[in-house]
Design a protein around this motif. Structure first.
Motif, short mmCIF file in Angstrom:
data_model
loop_
_atom_site.label_atom_id
_atom_site.label_comp_id
_atom_site.label_asym_id
_atom_site.label_seq_id
_atom_site.Cartn_x
_atom_site.Cartn_y
_atom_site.Cartn_z
N UNK A 84 31.34 46.49 39.79
CA UNK A 84 32.35 46.20 38.76
C UNK A 84 31.68 45.84 37.44
N UNK A 85 30.54 45.15 37.51
CA UNK A 85 29.81 44.79 36.29
C UNK A 85 29.35 46.05 35.55
N UNK A 126 40.13 48.80 37.99
CA UNK A 126 41.26 48.19 38.71
C UNK A 126 41.16 48.45 40.21
N UNK A 127 40.79 49.69 40.58
CA UNK A 127 40.70 50.04 42.01
C UNK A 127 39.61 49.24 42.72
N UNK A 128 38.50 48.97 42.01
CA UNK A 128 37.43 48.15 42.60
C UNK A 128 37.97 46.77 42.96
N UNK A 129 38.75 46.21 42.03
CA UNK A 129 39.34 44.89 42.29
C UNK A 129 40.41 44.97 43.38
N UNK A 135 43.78 42.11 43.76
CA UNK A 135 44.71 42.88 42.93
C UNK A 135 45.17 42.11 41.71
N UNK A 136 45.42 40.81 41.84
CA UNK A 136 45.85 39.99 40.69
C UNK A 136 44.77 39.96 39.62
N UNK A 137 43.50 39.91 40.04
CA UNK A 137 42.38 39.95 39.08
C UNK A 137 42.34 41.30 38.38
#
Length: 254
Positions: A84-85, A126-129, A135-137
């Protein structure tokens, strides 16, 4: 004497063809060189036509360049192997290029793929989260990003900030790719990383070196794509090296 309808139709088609070329590919002086003087080897005009064609090709390709990656994540319902980073840093670089190009009024053919890459990269973030059960993140990430994007593109943002973002692209791209490369090395595989997307990004960044020099004359833009191509090349080499290795095979060995 009545005008020959076949001749009239032919002239009309030629006018439409000329209008299409002048709008998307070449200036009128180059049209004259090619189709009036029949000088098809005019170097400067060939460079312009090639640059425009490459630019449009890159933009059309960018509409779907990360689609294989998105589909792979959705199919596996997992984002294993993606950092994600790295996505955030890549998004910073893409957004910087887009804002810088809009601020300098560069032709859309010189930067248009950044718009489509931005939308696809945001989706991947978004999909990674989401697949990490956060999902809220992911929703908060979308809200914050698009709010900052609107602020960046508004007249209240000084040009110095936009230029600084473009300058920061180089370290952002390097760090983003190094993070992804380190993740691949640590895992011993490339996880859900899409080979199609990575190879298309590598090819696109290579072509952008030429189009940036030709269409913008901006050395900062060109240097950004040189560095981007080098870093994308590292990920391509890792994909080839880890080609037959997957998370499932590694787990079986363990």
């Amino acid at each position: 004497m009545a005008e020959d309808p076949v001749l009239a139709k032919g002239l009309s088609l030629m006018e439409h063809f000329k209008g299409f070329l002048l709008t998307y590919f070449i200036p009128e002086s180059c049209y004259d060189e090619f189709f009036i003087n029949f000088n098809f080897l005019h170097v400067q005009c060939l460079k312009i036509a090639l640059s425009k064609a490459l630019g449009i090709g890159i933009i059309l390709g960018s509409v779907m360049v990360k689609l294989p990656q998105i589909l792979k994540l959705m199919g596996a319902k997992s984002a294993e192997g993606l950092s994600f980073k790295s996505v955030l840093l890549e998004l910073l670089a893409i957004t910087g290029t887009m804002a810088y190009s809009i601020a300098h009024k560069f032709p859309f053919s010189a930067w248009g793929e950044a718009l489509f890459l931005m939308m696809q990269t945001v989706t991947i973030g978004f999909l990674i989260q989401h697949y990490g059960k956060r999902t809220s993140t992911g929703l908060l990430f979308l809200l914050v990003y698009f709010s900052l994007l609107l602020l960046l593109l508004s007249p209240v943002t000084p040009m110095s900030v936009v230029t600084s973002m473009q300058a920061s692209n180089m370290p952002a791209v390097i760090i983003a790719r190094l993070i992804q490369a380190a993740t691949n090395f640590r895992n011993g595989h490339t996880g859900q990383l899409s080979a199609v997307s990575v190879i298309l990004l590598f090819a696109g960044s290579l072509a952008r070196i030429f189009t940036s020099i030709q269409e913008t004359g901006d050395s900062l833009m060109a240097l950004t794509y040189v560095i981007s191509s080098t870093c994308n090349g590292i990920i391509v080499l890792q994909l080839l090296y880890y080609w037959n290795k997957s998370p499932e095979k590694k787990k079986k060995k363990e």
